[in-house]
Design a protein around this motif. Structure first.
Motif, PDB file in Angstrom:
ATOM      1  N   HIS A 132      12.333   8.242  -1.059  1.00 47.11           N
ATOM      2  CA  HIS A 132      11.175   8.889  -0.440  1.00 47.11           C
ATOM      3  C   HIS A 132       9.923   8.827  -1.321  1.00 47.11           C
ATOM      4  CE1 HIS A 132      13.470  10.239   2.933  1.00 47.11           C
ATOM      5  NE2 HIS A 132      14.313  10.918   2.178  1.00 47.11           N
ATOM      6  N   ASN A 133       9.996   8.121  -2.435  1.00 48.37           N
ATOM      7  CA  ASN A 133       8.856   8.060  -3.345  1.00 48.37           C
ATOM      8  C   ASN A 133       8.483   6.603  -3.583  1.00 48.37           C
ATOM      9  OD1 ASN A 133       7.099   8.111  -5.608  1.00 48.37           O
ATOM     10  ND2 ASN A 133       7.970  10.050  -6.295  1.00 48.37           N
ATOM     11  N   ALA A 134       7.473   6.121  -2.857  1.00 50.82           N
ATOM     12  CA  ALA A 134       7.085   4.713  -2.945  1.00 50.82           C
ATOM     13  C   ALA A 134       6.650   4.338  -4.355  1.00 50.82           C
ATOM     14  CB  ALA A 134       5.954   4.423  -1.948  1.00 50.82           C
ATOM     15  N   VAL A 181      -1.041  -2.736   8.696  1.00 50.84           N
ATOM     16  CA  VAL A 181      -0.390  -3.173   7.456  1.00 50.84           C
ATOM     17  C   VAL A 181       0.722  -2.188   7.101  1.00 50.84           C
ATOM     18  CG1 VAL A 181      -0.745  -3.549   4.980  1.00 50.84           C
ATOM     19  CG2 VAL A 181      -2.479  -4.303   6.619  1.00 50.84           C
ATOM     20  N   PRO A 182       1.912  -2.670   6.747  1.00 48.49           N
ATOM     21  CA  PRO A 182       2.996  -1.762   6.354  1.00 48.49           C
ATOM     22  C   PRO A 182       2.648  -1.013   5.072  1.00 48.49           C
ATOM     23  CG  PRO A 182       3.610  -4.033   5.887  1.00 48.49           C
ATOM     24  CD  PRO A 182       2.333  -4.085   6.671  1.00 48.49           C
ATOM     25  N   TYR A 183       3.065   0.252   4.993  1.00 44.95           N
ATOM     26  CA  TYR A 183       2.766   1.052   3.802  1.00 44.95           C
ATOM     27  C   TYR A 183       3.843   2.100   3.596  1.00 44.95           C
ATOM     28  CZ  TYR A 183       1.204   4.727   6.988  1.00 44.95           C
ATOM     29  OH  TYR A 183       1.156   5.692   7.968  1.00 44.95           O
ATOM     30  N   GLY A 184       3.900   2.665   2.387  1.00 45.93           N
ATOM     31  CA  GLY A 184       4.844   3.726   2.086  1.00 45.93           C
ATOM     32  C   GLY A 184       6.195   3.210   1.622  1.00 45.93           C
ATOM     33  N   GLN A 204      -2.486  -1.332 -11.155  1.00 35.13           N
ATOM     34  CA  GLN A 204      -1.262  -1.772 -10.499  1.00 35.13           C
ATOM     35  C   GLN A 204      -0.671  -0.721  -9.575  1.00 35.13           C
ATOM     36  OE1 GLN A 204       1.672  -3.339 -13.161  1.00 35.13           O
ATOM     37  NE2 GLN A 204       3.202  -3.644 -11.570  1.00 35.13           N
ATOM     38  N   PHE A 205      -0.669   0.536 -10.008  1.00 39.94           N
ATOM     39  CA  PHE A 205       0.025   1.580  -9.259  1.00 39.94           C
ATOM     40  C   PHE A 205      -0.894   2.653  -8.684  1.00 39.94           C
ATOM     41  CE2 PHE A 205       3.021   0.101 -12.571  1.00 39.94           C
ATOM     42  CZ  PHE A 205       4.057  -0.351 -11.757  1.00 39.94           C
ATOM     43  N   GLY A 206      -2.186   2.488  -8.824  1.00 38.72           N
ATOM     44  CA  GLY A 206      -3.083   3.564  -8.389  1.00 38.72           C
ATOM     45  C   GLY A 206      -4.122   3.150  -7.382  1.00 38.72           C
ATOM     46  N   PRO A 243       0.834  -1.217   0.000  1.00 34.98           N
ATOM     47  CA  PRO A 243       0.000   0.000   0.000  1.00 34.98           C
ATOM     48  C   PRO A 243       0.866   1.263   0.000  1.00 34.98           C
ATOM     49  CG  PRO A 243      -0.703  -1.540   1.728  1.00 34.98           C
ATOM     50  CD  PRO A 243       0.599  -2.053   1.197  1.00 34.98           C
ATOM     51  N   TYR A 244       0.334   2.327  -0.606  1.00 33.28           N
ATOM     52  CA  TYR A 244       1.009   3.616  -0.576  1.00 33.28           C
ATOM     53  C   TYR A 244       0.602   4.423   0.645  1.00 33.28           C
ATOM     54  CZ  TYR A 244       2.233   2.520  -5.385  1.00 33.28           C
ATOM     55  OH  TYR A 244       2.732   1.908  -6.501  1.00 33.28           O
TER      56      TYR A 244
END
Length: 309
Positions: free
Chosen positions: A219-221, A87-90, A253-255, A50-51
């Protein structure tokens, strides 16, 4: 902020992240063969974490022939009570997973030393170390705890075969003591033990990456995800005219954190520009309805064998 000379010789102040990208791109173009290698499991290069904070116990992401399911877990608190970590994110758990995969491949061991202190570990990952309530140390510790407690199911398809790593935690054992002052030494050598299932799968599904690129994108996941996806996908393009990827597929996929289509496309294009700046051999062309991917050299052309180039 760093100051650079423009084309007229005047000093121009630019953001640190931009300076990092410029320096990394120049270094990689000047010497495409990295002194060291980084690695990531190929499924994690295809399915994104997740972002943003998902606010759910379970997170699911599917991409083509691969899928990822993450379930939040518990760790013991200072009051000796189990506490749900989330949940881990970023970007930070992405860097952590790359570090763990890299060390497991490099040392051929599932037991990975974390370091003498949290600050030292963060610096090894290229992260800035700041204390205080809003500092980077607290945020890093939170994501490390989330990643350590979580369970991940990795699923992938190859021809007629379906493989599921289910349901083991990627991190089997997490014996790390964090002092109140993160600059202090830990009481004993800290280490993380990967699960047997994940470690064995990693031996046959490790994607080589350039650590200079990862540090530049730290710094940009989304840019990290695009870089690792291109590193996995572009060398596998077989079509003579390249492979088209639609905006709908890219959004899927990325959004997963952006509902508005135009907002996603704007953010994706910016992240893509950053990713390809540190992957100079990437052949990616915009076209109506999406992107055209063309067969490209991988970002790393040397393989790590026995811990050496």
């Amino acid at each position: 902020m760093p100051t650079r000379q423009d084309s007229f010789g005047f000093g121009v102040t630019i953001p640190a992240a931009t300076a990092r990208l410029i320096d990394a791109a120049a270094e990689i173009m000047g010497d495409p063969e990295a002194d060291e290698l980084a690695f990531l499991h190929t499924v994690l290069a295809q399915c994104c974490l997740p972002y943003r904070e998902p606010h759910t116990r379970d997170y699911f992401h599917e991409n083509g022939r691969a899928a990822l399911v993450i379930s939040a877990g518990y760790l013991m608190s200072e009051s000796d009570k189990p506490v749900l970590q989330g949940v881990p994110y970023g970007a930070k758990p992405r860097l952590l997973m790359t570090h763990l995969c890299t060390e497991a491949v490099r040392t051929k061991s599932a037991v990975i030393p974390v370091g003498d202190s949290m600050s030292a570990f963060m610096r090894d990952l290229g992260l800035k170390v700041t204390g205080g309530k809003e500092g980077s140390i607290g945020r890093f510790k939170e994501q490390l705890n989330r990643l350590a407690a979580s369970r991940m199911q990795l699923m992938f398809r190859s021809g007629e075969m379906r493989t599921t790593l289910n349901p083991a935690p990627i991190i089997k054992q997490f014996d790390v003591w964090f002092p109140t002052d993160a600059r202090q030494k830990m009481l004993w050598p800290s280490e993380v033990t990967l699960s047997d299932e994940f470690f064995q799968s990693l031996q046959g599904h490790a994607l080589p990456l350039d650590p200079r690129a990862l540090r530049a994108l730290q710094h940009n996941a989304r840019a990290l995800d695009i870089y690792t996806w291109l590193a996995h996908r572009l060398p596998r393009v077989k079509e003579r005219n390249g492979a088209k990827v639609s905006w709908a597929a890219l959004h899927g996929q990325f959004g997963n954190d952006v509902k508005d289509y135009k907002t996603f496309r704007r953010g994706f294009k910016k992240a893509l520009t950053q990713a390809v700046s540190v992957y100079p051999d990437a052949r990616v062309e915009p076209e109506d309805g999406g992107l055209r991917l063309r067969a490209s050299q991988p970002p790393i052309r040397r393989k790590l064998v026995g811990g050496t180039k």
